[in-house]
Every structure is written in C-alpha cells, then in structure tokens.
Scaffold this active site. Structure first.
Site, PDB file in Angstrom:
ATOM      1  N   ASN A 178       4.357   4.121   3.309  1.00  0.00           N
ATOM      2  CA  ASN A 178       4.253   3.102   2.264  1.00  0.00           C
ATOM      3  C   ASN A 178       4.578   1.758   2.907  1.00  0.00           C
ATOM      4  O   ASN A 178       5.430   1.682   3.793  1.00  0.00           O
ATOM      5  CB  ASN A 178       5.245   3.375   1.127  1.00  0.00           C
ATOM      6  CG  ASN A 178       5.029   4.724   0.493  1.00  0.00           C
ATOM      7  OD1 ASN A 178       3.968   5.024  -0.013  1.00  0.00           O
ATOM      8  ND2 ASN A 178       6.057   5.572   0.531  1.00  0.00           N
ATOM      9  N   ASP A 192      -7.966   4.907  16.783  1.00  0.00           N
ATOM     10  CA  ASP A 192      -8.386   5.151  15.395  1.00  0.00           C
ATOM     11  C   ASP A 192      -8.984   3.875  14.805  1.00  0.00           C
ATOM     12  O   ASP A 192      -8.840   3.606  13.622  1.00  0.00           O
ATOM     13  CB  ASP A 192      -7.195   5.627  14.555  1.00  0.00           C
ATOM     14  CG  ASP A 192      -7.628   6.140  13.182  1.00  0.00           C
ATOM     15  OD1 ASP A 192      -8.745   6.696  13.077  1.00  0.00           O
ATOM     16  OD2 ASP A 192      -6.872   5.974  12.214  1.00  0.00           O
ATOM     17  N   GLU A 221       5.264  -8.687  11.081  1.00  0.00           N
ATOM     18  CA  GLU A 221       4.677  -9.861  10.441  1.00  0.00           C
ATOM     19  C   GLU A 221       3.752  -9.451   9.298  1.00  0.00           C
ATOM     20  O   GLU A 221       2.950  -8.530   9.424  1.00  0.00           O
ATOM     21  CB  GLU A 221       3.883 -10.638  11.492  1.00  0.00           C
ATOM     22  CG  GLU A 221       3.124 -11.841  10.974  1.00  0.00           C
ATOM     23  CD  GLU A 221       2.219 -12.433  12.033  1.00  0.00           C
ATOM     24  OE1 GLU A 221       1.625 -13.493  11.759  1.00  0.00           O
ATOM     25  OE2 GLU A 221       2.100 -11.849  13.136  1.00  0.00           O
ATOM     26  N   ASP A 235      -2.232  -0.573  12.058  1.00  0.00           N
ATOM     27  CA  ASP A 235      -2.076   0.879  12.213  1.00  0.00           C
ATOM     28  C   ASP A 235      -2.139   1.270  13.691  1.00  0.00           C
ATOM     29  O   ASP A 235      -2.996   2.036  14.124  1.00  0.00           O
ATOM     30  CB  ASP A 235      -3.141   1.637  11.416  1.00  0.00           C
ATOM     31  CG  ASP A 235      -3.019   1.407   9.923  1.00  0.00           C
ATOM     32  OD1 ASP A 235      -1.909   1.084   9.458  1.00  0.00           O
ATOM     33  OD2 ASP A 235      -4.034   1.541   9.210  1.00  0.00           O
ATOM     34  N   ILE A 238       0.563 -10.091   7.227  1.00  0.00           N
ATOM     35  CA  ILE A 238      -0.719 -10.771   7.396  1.00  0.00           C
ATOM     36  C   ILE A 238      -1.341 -10.968   6.020  1.00  0.00           C
ATOM     37  O   ILE A 238      -1.774 -10.016   5.374  1.00  0.00           O
ATOM     38  CB  ILE A 238      -1.679  -9.964   8.299  1.00  0.00           C
ATOM     39  CG1 ILE A 238      -1.007  -9.625   9.635  1.00  0.00           C
ATOM     40  CG2 ILE A 238      -2.983 -10.739   8.522  1.00  0.00           C
ATOM     41  CD1 ILE A 238      -0.598 -10.819  10.462  1.00  0.00           C
ATOM     42  N   SER A 280       0.840  -1.200   0.000  1.00  0.00           N
ATOM     43  CA  SER A 280       0.000   0.000   0.000  1.00  0.00           C
ATOM     44  C   SER A 280       0.872   1.246   0.000  1.00  0.00           C
ATOM     45  O   SER A 280       2.018   1.212   0.445  1.00  0.00           O
ATOM     46  CB  SER A 280      -0.929   0.019   1.218  1.00  0.00           C
ATOM     47  OG  SER A 280      -0.178   0.150   2.416  1.00  0.00           O
TER      48      SER A 280
END
Length: 258
Positions: free
Chosen positions: A62, A196, A148, A212, A150, A56
């Site tokens: 990034n 968040d 890690e 995040d 995912i 992403s």
C-alpha cells in the site's frame, strides 16, 4: 482485541491529516500493529511529520502520501508499505535468490519482505546516483520505504497507461526517447535491469519516472538478459500503439551500448 488496541494506540500517536476519520479507518483496515509501530518510529525520528491519504493499495503493498523532512528540508513523501502477511512474495523469489547482494539462506517469509524493502531502497539509490529518473529514496525501516512523492497537490502523477488517449496530445516520440534513455542509463551506469518495466510503472509529469524498482536486478543476475529483453519488448509494444516504430534488436543494442 489486544491487536486492535495496539492499532488504535499507534493511530493516536501518528498525525493523520484528514479530520473526518475516513483515513483513520483505512489505516486501521490495511495496516497491522507492527507496521503502525514502524511508522511511529519513523515519525519519532523526524522523517514523517503528517500522514496523508491513500495513493494506491495492492496485494503486495500500500502507498500513502505524507508530509516529511529530509536533509532538514520539508518534502512530499510517498510511504510504501509492503504487506508482511502476503503470499505474493513467493512470486518474487526469482528476483531475490539470484541477487548476489543478499544472503537468502534460512530466510523466513517476514524477513523476505524486509529484504525486499531494502532491495527497492538500494535499487532506487543506485539508479538515482546513475542519473536515472526515479523517485529520490529517503530511508527505509523493516517493511516501510520512504521516497519522493511524484505528483502535485497530493495527487500522484499518472502512469503511461493512465494517460491513455491523452498521450496522443503529447510528444509521444519524445516520451519514448526519454524512456529508452533511462533504460540505457539504468543498464550502463547503474548496472541494473528493471525486470518488470511497462506502461504500468512509468509515471509521467514533464518527464518520465521509473517506479516499482523492487524487482530490479544487477547485470550478474542469471536472468538479467532475459528480463532486459522483456522490458524492451514491453516498451516497443506499448509505444507502437501510438505510432512509434522501433526495432527490437537495434533498441537492445542501443541500451547495452553495443
């Protein structure tokens, strides 16, 4: 021209898995020379064995796939790289300056990015130790965080929002309960609030994963209670679209163990 030569030099030193040059082009476009130097150092230390594709891209960070090594074992990694030159971090001040773990006096914008990277690593580490379903953090250096991966076959697991209609084919009530249990564990055991949490940063592949974690705050943060209430409302709002009914006050009490 000098910076471009530096970038090319570090790209030569890093192993990039794709052979057609497309990934190399993307690396050169989104990463600066200092960050590539950091990636090379992590590679030289044995953490990164081969960089892969882009997972992403965003205004703040990034994320790339990488093959790596942790505790002597081969692992699939997500390499999260925070942009050193970004105005978005002004929005993150409230999550940093209220956190007693970090001394924010006389901090330059660049140092703020480095502290944010460390903060996400420490939050992940703390959450993982408490049994919260988050990616395993591996290490960090400056603005680069290794954790890690995912997903499967270098494809990231979808977030709840990306699942969309497919969510109806799954055990939505069970997924909701999984989310609530992890929010509860994060609060009671790790003594953190995500701050968040929404369908955009909860991944799902057999179980949920919170991602995040950079903005997560300790319970001593002056806004922790407000952030928790927002997280709970976000969860209830999203799952209500799929027929899950939950009471805000009851869920808040359950999360806090009251």
């Amino acid at each position: 021209m000098k910076d471009l030569k530096k970038i090319e030099s570090y790209l030569d030193k890093l192993r990039i898995k794709e052979k057609d040059g497309e990934e190399r082009k993307i690396y050169a476009e989104v990463l600066d020379g200092r960050t590539l130097k950091t990636l090379y150092k992590l590679s030289a230390k044995g953490y990164i064995t081969a960089m892969g594709g882009v997972i992403s891209t965003g205004k703040e960070a990034n994320v790339f796939y990488a093959d790596g090594v942790f505790d002597g074992k081969p692992v699939a990694m997500a390499v999260k790289i925070y942009r050193i030159e970004t105005s978005e971090f002004d929005k993150m001040d409230e999550y940093l300056y209220g956190d007693e773990r970090f001394d924010m006096r006389r901090i330059s914008p660049k140092e703020k990015v480095f502290i944010w990277t460390e903060k996400e690593f420490r939050n992940l580490e703390r959450a993982k130790e408490a049994g919260v379903s988050v990616p395993q953090p591996y290490t960090y250096m400056k603005n680069v965080l290794l954790m890690e991966f995912i997903g499967e076959d270098e494809l990231p697991a979808p977030t709840l929002v990306e699942l969309g209609r497919e969510l109806k084919e799954l055990d939505v009530e069970g997924i909701f309960n999984d989310v609530v249990e992890n929010v509860k564990r994060l609060y009671q055991e790790a003594e953190l609030v995500h701050a968040d949490l929404s369908e955009y940063n909860i991944m799902y592949i057999d179980k949920v994963y919170f991602i995040d974690m950079g903005q997560a705050v300790t319970l001593r943060h002056p806004m922790a209670e407000s952030y928790l209430e927002r997280d709970v409302r976000n969860i209830i709002r999203f799952f209500s679209k799929y027929g899950v009914k939950a009471d805000f006050e009851e869920m808040l009490k359950e999360v806090k163990g009251e």
